[in-house]
Design an enzyme around this catalytic site. Structure first.
Site, PDB file in Angstrom:
ATOM      1  N   HIS A 223      -3.160   5.233 -14.093  1.00 45.62           N
ATOM      2  CA  HIS A 223      -3.555   3.960 -13.491  1.00 45.62           C
ATOM      3  C   HIS A 223      -5.055   3.754 -13.675  1.00 45.62           C
ATOM      4  CE1 HIS A 223       0.314   4.133 -11.336  1.00 45.62           C
ATOM      5  NE2 HIS A 223       0.152   2.838 -11.138  1.00 45.62           N
ATOM      6  N   HIS A 224      -5.494   2.545 -13.363  1.00 46.90           N
ATOM      7  CA  HIS A 224      -6.906   2.183 -13.412  1.00 46.90           C
ATOM      8  C   HIS A 224      -7.740   3.068 -12.487  1.00 46.90           C
ATOM      9  CE1 HIS A 224      -6.279   0.172  -9.501  1.00 46.90           C
ATOM     10  NE2 HIS A 224      -5.113  -0.173 -10.024  1.00 46.90           N
TER      11      HIS A 224
ATOM     12  N   SER B  52       7.269   1.914  -3.193  1.00 49.75           N
ATOM     13  CA  SER B  52       6.300   2.582  -4.059  1.00 49.75           C
ATOM     14  C   SER B  52       5.806   1.651  -5.149  1.00 49.75           C
ATOM     15  CB  SER B  52       6.937   3.825  -4.697  1.00 49.75           C
ATOM     16  OG  SER B  52       8.079   3.465  -5.459  1.00 49.75           O
TER      17      SER B  52
ATOM     18  N   LYS C 208      -7.640   2.931  -8.422  1.00 51.76           N
ATOM     19  CA  LYS C 208      -6.486   3.294  -7.592  1.00 51.76           C
ATOM     20  C   LYS C 208      -6.817   4.542  -6.786  1.00 51.76           C
ATOM     21  CE  LYS C 208      -1.482   4.034  -7.657  1.00 51.76           C
ATOM     22  NZ  LYS C 208      -1.282   3.103  -6.514  1.00 51.76           N
TER      23      LYS C 208
ATOM     24  N   THR D 170       0.840  -1.193   0.000  1.00 49.50           N
ATOM     25  CA  THR D 170       0.000   0.000   0.000  1.00 49.50           C
ATOM     26  C   THR D 170       0.879   1.248   0.000  1.00 49.50           C
ATOM     27  OG1 THR D 170      -1.546  -1.253   1.371  1.00 49.50           O
ATOM     28  CG2 THR D 170      -1.919   1.116   1.194  1.00 49.50           C
ATOM     29  N   THR D 171       0.468   2.285  -0.711  1.00 48.43           N
ATOM     30  CA  THR D 171       1.196   3.558  -0.686  1.00 48.43           C
ATOM     31  C   THR D 171       0.292   4.646  -0.105  1.00 48.43           C
ATOM     32  OG1 THR D 171       0.519   4.041  -2.982  1.00 48.43           O
ATOM     33  CG2 THR D 171       2.629   2.918  -2.664  1.00 48.43           C
TER      34      THR D 171
ATOM     35  N   PHE E 109       6.345  -2.733  -6.397  1.00 43.79           N
ATOM     36  CA  PHE E 109       7.001  -4.013  -6.178  1.00 43.79           C
ATOM     37  C   PHE E 109       7.368  -4.722  -7.475  1.00 43.79           C
ATOM     38  CE2 PHE E 109       5.786  -3.158  -1.952  1.00 43.79           C
ATOM     39  CZ  PHE E 109       6.606  -3.931  -1.153  1.00 43.79           C
TER      40      PHE E 109
END
Length: 229
Positions: free
Chosen positions: A138-139, A104, A142, A79-80, A106
């Site tokens: 992003h989707h 940020s 997010k 998680t960010t 992986f």
């Protein structure tokens, strides 16, 4: 290992597949809605768990770290949006002699992208006719914007550009897994560098790799540390 998945949405399911493919067990799963206030993170539910992987929401991270580290369970946090609380999280992890990997992003490819952008920034910062910029998309599910990856790229460029403003733009649309572009623009031309994620599979594989690594390490670490040990 016996892994707990804290957050069992699309990413959680992909991490489960990656973990099982690596020969690990998934002994506990909790989705976000079913884990309000962390009431499922009990000693009984987590008995026998070696490492927990958290892909939840920023507001839940500190609470989850508190509960899991108190049980002696090391963590991977994908998680960010919670990094303002890093000193508090570090104190909990170190006081309880557990381990935690955060990052940020992986994806191993993204972390190599970070290293390339360090070199690009070192070269371009000496060319004042070029303005740096960052764009990410992003989707539409997010939650944080800019993404943690975009903020890390901003930090990387900032080490070379100092107080010079770096423009960061974000979009949330459709089902895009993630795309990050770093550019340098001048009147004469534009240089761009882009990382495009085709699926979440790379993130899931990286999270499992981080879980394997933190099982034998203590303290607070960034994901990049797991690639150089």
């Amino acid at each position: 290992m016996n892994i707990a998945l804290i957050g069992y949405g699309k990413m959680g399911r992909m991490i489960e597949q990656a973990a099982l493919a690596r020969g690990h067990a998934v002994g506990f799963k909790a989705d976000i809605a079913g884990n309000e206030q962390g009431q499922l993170l009990t000693r009984e539910n987590l008995a026998g768990i070696d490492v927990a992987i958290d892909f939840t929401i920023p507001e839940a991270v500190v609470r989850n770290v508190d509960k899991l580290s108190a049980l002696g369970i090391s963590m991977v946090v994908g998680t960010t949006g919670w990094w303002d609380h890093l000193p508090q999280v570090r104190a909990m992890v170190e006081a309880r002699n557990t381990g935690l990997v955060y990052g940020s992003n992986f994806s191993i490819g993204v972390n190599l992208f970070f290293r390339l952008m360090e070199q690009a920034a070192a070269m371009m910062a000496g060319q004042p006719m070029y303005d740096p910029f960052i764009h990410e998309i992003h989707h539409n599910q997010k939650l944080d914007a800019p993404s943690g990856t975009a903020l890390q790229l901003e930090k990387i460029l900032g080490t070379r550009y100092g107080k010079r403003k770096i423009s960061v733009a974000s979009n949330r649309a459709g089902a895009v897994p993630g795309e990050h572009t770093v550019g340098f623009d001048s009147e004469a031309d534009t240089l761009t560098f882009t990382h495009t994620a085709r699926s979440r599979a790379g993130f899931a594989a990286g999270a499992v790799h981080a879980a394997e690594w933190i099982a034998t390490h203590k303290g607070l670490h960034e994901f990049a540390d797991t690639l150089t040990d």
